[in-house]
Scaffold this active site. Sequence first.
Site, short mmCIF file in Angstrom:
data_model
loop_
_atom_site.label_atom_id
_atom_site.label_comp_id
_atom_site.label_asym_id
_atom_site.label_seq_id
_atom_site.Cartn_x
_atom_site.Cartn_y
_atom_site.Cartn_z
N MET A 22 78.96 39.21 23.45
CA MET A 22 79.66 40.35 24.24
C MET A 22 79.58 42.01 23.52
O MET A 22 80.47 43.46 23.82
CB MET A 22 81.00 40.23 23.14
CG MET A 22 82.61 39.31 24.26
SD MET A 22 83.59 39.43 23.38
CE MET A 22 84.23 40.00 23.98
N GLU A 23 77.66 42.41 22.73
CA GLU A 23 77.61 42.78 22.46
C GLU A 23 76.05 43.99 22.76
O GLU A 23 76.03 45.24 23.20
CB GLU A 23 77.75 43.37 21.64
CG GLU A 23 79.41 43.51 20.33
CD GLU A 23 79.89 42.24 20.21
OE1 GLU A 23 79.40 41.46 20.45
OE2 GLU A 23 81.03 42.09 20.33
N GLU A 28 80.87 39.12 10.01
CA GLU A 28 79.16 38.99 10.83
C GLU A 28 77.89 39.92 9.68
O GLU A 28 76.65 39.84 9.75
CB GLU A 28 78.54 38.77 12.00
CG GLU A 28 79.22 38.22 12.85
CD GLU A 28 79.86 38.37 14.71
OE1 GLU A 28 80.11 37.75 15.33
OE2 GLU A 28 80.21 39.48 14.71
N ASP A 44 79.66 28.20 19.18
CA ASP A 44 80.71 26.78 20.45
C ASP A 44 80.18 26.65 21.66
O ASP A 44 78.51 27.95 21.10
CB ASP A 44 81.82 27.60 21.06
CG ASP A 44 81.79 29.30 20.38
OD1 ASP A 44 81.72 30.34 20.10
OD2 ASP A 44 81.31 29.58 21.97
N GLY A 93 78.18 32.26 21.91
CA GLY A 93 78.10 30.80 22.57
C GLY A 93 77.34 30.13 23.43
O GLY A 93 76.68 30.84 24.32
N1 ADE Z 1 81.36 34.59 20.74
C1 ADE Z 1 80.72 34.19 20.07
N2 ADE Z 1 80.99 32.59 21.09
C2 ADE Z 1 81.72 33.66 22.50
C3 ADE Z 1 81.86 33.10 23.40
N3 ADE Z 1 82.11 31.74 24.13
N4 ADE Z 1 81.64 34.43 24.55
C4 ADE Z 1 82.16 35.23 24.05
N5 ADE Z 1 81.40 35.79 23.10
C5 ADE Z 1 81.38 34.68 21.99
#
Ligand code: ADE
Length: 281
Positions: free
Chosen positions: A219-220, A51, A243, A117
Amino acid sequence: MKNFEKSNHKVKRIAWVLLVLFLIPLALSACSSGKEETKAYTAIVSAMDNEVELLLGEAKIERVETIADTKYHIGTLCEQPVIITKAGIGKVRAASCVSAMFNNFPVSRVVFTGIAGGVRDDEQVLDQVIATKLVQHDYGTLTNEGFVWNSGDPGAGYNGGEYYECDEHLTALAYQAAVEVVGKDHVFQGTVATGDQFVASASYVKKLDEDYQALACEMEGASVAIVCRQYEKPFAVIRALSDKADGKAHKSYGNFGDTAAQNSSRIVLKILEALNNEATA
Ligand code: ADE
């Protein structure tokens, strides 16, 4: 008498030389630390190497400082003073990285860049999400009836929980930059939900949409937002979708993660160009 005058003169000369030798390094160090203090860095933070690698490749890095196993790359990018750092994955590492940075360097703003995501049906992989606010979707109480979001703090904000607003100006620049890089139809603006889980569950994605009106999960972001709020620093969070956070999330992440990460980095470059234009206007 002549001898006394001579030695007095000699002592004076030695005193002058010593004074000058003492003052020169003092003056030099004052100059360099003054320069450091007046530089206000734009911090570019990510969770993973892919990233920030495009940005590190483009930047002119002057030095790298390591604090608590995290590397802070200090230099210039698009003529702007920057600190580029990979925090690591998850809320704890992100918060630790950003607080250490605020305590050690003069940072004026934070741009968090990376992948996420997608949550909504109308989003596609490689679309870009620009956060307007963030929320911790995994913060709450586990009861006999299941998880209750942030139930310990019923008075705070929406739904008894807390959302963290991004800086309006930086976010507007990010939106414009994203439109330039991926096109208007592929840019979404709204809530990003943060938790210490990689989400790969269609039913949980539905919950993120219904309960938090989230556009993306990662997640951050919210942890960085909390630290930025504590230190009163403006911040933006930009995320490219690798995704759809469903049953196929791992495969999609493997296939599109790098491209998505690079798209976000290209948007960071455009944001820095816009900041540079503002600074020189
Ligand atoms: N980062 C990229 N895809 C993710 C997902 N599905 N869940 C959490 N963090 C992500």
